[in-house]
Motif scaffolding. Structure first.
Motif, mmCIF file in Angstrom:
data_model
loop_
_atom_site.group_PDB
_atom_site.id
_atom_site.type_symbol
_atom_site.label_atom_id
_atom_site.label_comp_id
_atom_site.label_asym_id
_atom_site.label_seq_id
_atom_site.Cartn_x
_atom_site.Cartn_y
_atom_site.Cartn_z
ATOM 1 N N THR A 1 0.853 -1.185 0.000
ATOM 2 C CA THR A 1 0.000 0.000 0.000
ATOM 3 C C THR A 1 0.892 1.239 0.000
ATOM 4 O OG1 THR A 1 -0.259 0.255 2.417
ATOM 5 C CG2 THR A 1 -1.794 -1.233 1.292
ATOM 6 N N MET A 2 0.386 2.272 -0.676
ATOM 7 C CA MET A 2 1.117 3.537 -0.759
ATOM 8 C C MET A 2 0.127 4.692 -0.707
ATOM 9 S SD MET A 2 3.936 2.781 -3.770
ATOM 10 C CE MET A 2 2.684 2.431 -5.005
ATOM 11 N N GLY A 3 0.647 5.854 -0.370
ATOM 12 C CA GLY A 3 -0.168 7.062 -0.316
ATOM 13 C C GLY A 3 0.229 8.052 -1.388
ATOM 14 N N ASP A 4 -0.699 8.325 -2.285
ATOM 15 C CA ASP A 4 -0.434 9.259 -3.390
ATOM 16 C C ASP A 4 -0.154 10.669 -2.876
ATOM 17 O OD1 ASP A 4 -0.222 10.327 -5.947
ATOM 18 O OD2 ASP A 4 -2.365 10.400 -6.295
ATOM 19 N N ARG A 5 -0.718 11.019 -1.746
ATOM 20 C CA ARG A 5 -0.523 12.371 -1.197
ATOM 21 C C ARG A 5 0.733 12.451 -0.336
ATOM 22 N NH1 ARG A 5 -6.865 12.628 0.325
ATOM 23 N NH2 ARG A 5 -7.619 12.904 -1.804
ATOM 24 N N VAL A 6 1.442 11.323 -0.206
ATOM 25 C CA VAL A 6 2.613 11.253 0.659
ATOM 26 C C VAL A 6 3.906 11.208 -0.147
ATOM 27 C CG1 VAL A 6 3.754 9.885 2.466
ATOM 28 C CG2 VAL A 6 1.249 10.076 2.429
ATOM 29 N N ILE A 7 3.894 10.482 -1.266
ATOM 30 C CA ILE A 7 5.122 10.321 -2.049
ATOM 31 C C ILE A 7 4.899 10.736 -3.495
ATOM 32 C CG2 ILE A 7 6.122 8.502 -0.635
ATOM 33 C CD1 ILE A 7 5.100 6.452 -2.614
ATOM 34 N N GLY A 8 5.966 11.034 -4.153
ATOM 35 C CA GLY A 8 5.904 11.414 -5.558
ATOM 36 C C GLY A 8 5.835 10.211 -6.470
ATOM 37 N N LYS A 9 5.478 10.470 -7.703
ATOM 38 C CA LYS A 9 5.292 9.412 -8.697
ATOM 39 C C LYS A 9 6.558 8.600 -8.915
ATOM 40 C CE LYS A 9 5.690 10.114 -13.099
ATOM 41 N NZ LYS A 9 5.610 10.522 -14.489
ATOM 42 N N GLN A 10 7.693 9.245 -9.104
ATOM 43 C CA GLN A 10 8.921 8.520 -9.415
ATOM 44 C C GLN A 10 9.324 7.594 -8.284
ATOM 45 O OE1 GLN A 10 10.204 8.470 -12.494
ATOM 46 N NE2 GLN A 10 11.387 6.763 -11.679
ATOM 47 N N LEU A 11 9.272 8.084 -7.052
ATOM 48 C CA LEU A 11 9.611 7.246 -5.904
ATOM 49 C C LEU A 11 8.627 6.079 -5.801
ATOM 50 C CD1 LEU A 11 11.184 6.491 -3.393
ATOM 51 C CD2 LEU A 11 9.825 8.195 -2.128
ATOM 52 N N ALA A 12 7.352 6.344 -6.006
ATOM 53 C CA ALA A 12 6.341 5.277 -5.941
ATOM 54 C C ALA A 12 6.643 4.178 -6.958
ATOM 55 C CB ALA A 12 4.951 5.849 -6.170
ATOM 56 N N LEU A 13 7.012 4.557 -8.162
ATOM 57 C CA LEU A 13 7.316 3.560 -9.189
ATOM 58 C C LEU A 13 8.574 2.764 -8.841
ATOM 59 C CD1 LEU A 13 6.395 5.558 -12.408
ATOM 60 C CD2 LEU A 13 5.040 3.812 -11.211
ATOM 61 N N GLU A 14 9.556 3.418 -8.232
ATOM 62 C CA GLU A 14 10.750 2.700 -7.781
ATOM 63 C C GLU A 14 10.395 1.711 -6.675
ATOM 64 O OE1 GLU A 14 14.059 5.330 -6.921
ATOM 65 O OE2 GLU A 14 13.475 6.613 -8.596
ATOM 66 N N ILE A 15 9.514 2.110 -5.766
ATOM 67 C CA ILE A 15 9.062 1.229 -4.689
ATOM 68 C C ILE A 15 8.362 0.009 -5.281
ATOM 69 C CG2 ILE A 15 7.354 1.022 -2.822
ATOM 70 C CD1 ILE A 15 8.138 3.969 -2.089
ATOM 71 N N VAL A 16 7.471 0.227 -6.237
ATOM 72 C CA VAL A 16 6.758 -0.875 -6.880
ATOM 73 C C VAL A 16 7.751 -1.840 -7.519
ATOM 74 C CG1 VAL A 16 5.213 -1.489 -8.790
ATOM 75 C CG2 VAL A 16 4.588 0.351 -7.214
ATOM 76 N N LYS A 17 8.712 -1.310 -8.252
ATOM 77 C CA LYS A 17 9.694 -2.164 -8.925
ATOM 78 C C LYS A 17 10.474 -3.005 -7.927
ATOM 79 C CE LYS A 17 13.629 -2.079 -12.122
ATOM 80 N NZ LYS A 17 13.949 -3.417 -11.784
ATOM 81 N N VAL A 18 11.006 -2.371 -6.894
ATOM 82 C CA VAL A 18 11.787 -3.089 -5.882
ATOM 83 C C VAL A 18 10.916 -4.125 -5.182
ATOM 84 C CG1 VAL A 18 12.911 -2.817 -3.620
ATOM 85 C CG2 VAL A 18 13.523 -1.308 -5.523
ATOM 86 N N TRP A 19 9.708 -3.753 -4.826
ATOM 87 C CA TRP A 19 8.809 -4.654 -4.113
ATOM 88 C C TRP A 19 8.454 -5.871 -4.970
ATOM 89 C CZ3 TRP A 19 3.531 -6.040 -4.502
ATOM 90 C CH2 TRP A 19 3.008 -6.677 -3.381
ATOM 91 N N LEU A 20 8.207 -5.656 -6.236
ATOM 92 C CA LEU A 20 7.877 -6.774 -7.126
ATOM 93 C C LEU A 20 9.088 -7.659 -7.416
ATOM 94 C CD1 LEU A 20 5.522 -4.990 -9.680
ATOM 95 C CD2 LEU A 20 4.849 -6.695 -7.965
ATOM 96 N N ASP A 21 10.273 -7.084 -7.463
ATOM 97 C CA ASP A 21 11.483 -7.825 -7.837
ATOM 98 C C ASP A 21 12.162 -8.537 -6.673
ATOM 99 O OD1 ASP A 21 11.130 -6.988 -10.434
ATOM 100 O OD2 ASP A 21 12.679 -5.432 -10.358
ATOM 101 N N THR A 22 11.824 -8.193 -5.445
ATOM 102 C CA THR A 22 12.514 -8.737 -4.276
ATOM 103 C C THR A 22 11.876 -10.048 -3.822
ATOM 104 O OG1 THR A 22 13.152 -6.515 -3.575
ATOM 105 C CG2 THR A 22 13.255 -8.252 -1.904
ATOM 106 N N GLU A 23 12.713 -11.033 -3.563
ATOM 107 C CA GLU A 23 12.260 -12.348 -3.107
ATOM 108 C C GLU A 23 12.292 -12.440 -1.585
ATOM 109 O OE1 GLU A 23 11.062 -14.804 -5.024
ATOM 110 O OE2 GLU A 23 11.293 -13.482 -6.768
ATOM 111 N N PHE A 24 11.428 -13.277 -1.041
ATOM 112 C CA PHE A 24 11.400 -13.574 0.391
ATOM 113 C C PHE A 24 12.630 -14.400 0.750
ATOM 114 C CE2 PHE A 24 9.421 -16.497 3.743
ATOM 115 C CZ PHE A 24 9.614 -15.596 4.772
#
Length: 144
Positions: free
Chosen positions: A105-128
């Motif tokens: 989960t993320m907050g659009d009013r809290v972070i910018g678009k570029q950082l949000a997209l980097e978070i999504v990429k890292v979160w999707l690419d990282t293994e448990f």
């Protein structure tokens, strides 16, 4: 990987950016709404997304609202859902490695678009990492 995606009106614009990223990365997703900036109650979106992850129809979910808090609270009510509110890359990576989070989960009013997209990429690419972390996840599963 299949991703369930949703937002309320406060997260709509960022959700549309995340959709573009998922399409470019060729990641299969379903948009559960909202479909505009018209007001909608965040549980009305969080519930079907969290259910889809809980039932195993989607491996991961991403929910966006103004702060990410309401979506996180709602999603974590569902068995097997480990929703993590992330507004930085370190937390996104750590919650996958250590908590095996399956819903971001993320907050659009809290972070910018570029950082949000980097978070999504890292979160999707990282293994448990498993190991001692799996023992901890199993303790959570015992109380569900």
């Amino acid at each position: 990987m299949k991703v369930a995606l949703g937002s309320d009106h406060g997260g709509y614009e960022l959700k549309e950016e995340v959709k573009r990223y998922l399409e470019e990365a060729r990641i299969d997703y379903k948009d559960f709404g909202a479909y505009s900036t018209d007001s909608v109650d965040y549980p009305d979106i969080a519930i079907p997304v969290a259910e889809a992850v809980s039932e195993g129809k989607y491996e991961r979910g991403i929910l966006i609202c103004g702060t990410g808090i309401g979506m996180s609270i709602t999603a974590n009510k569902f068995k097997g859902v480990r929703a993590a509110l992330c507004h930085d890359i370190f937390s996104a990576k750590a919650t996958r490695e250590h908590n095996d989070s399956n819903l971001l989960t993320m907050g659009d009013r809290v972070i910018g678009k570029q950082l949000a997209l980097e978070i999504v990429k890292v979160w999707l690419d990282t293994e448990f990492h498993g190991g001692r972390h799996a023992r901890r996840i199993n303790k959570i599963k015992e109380i569900e």
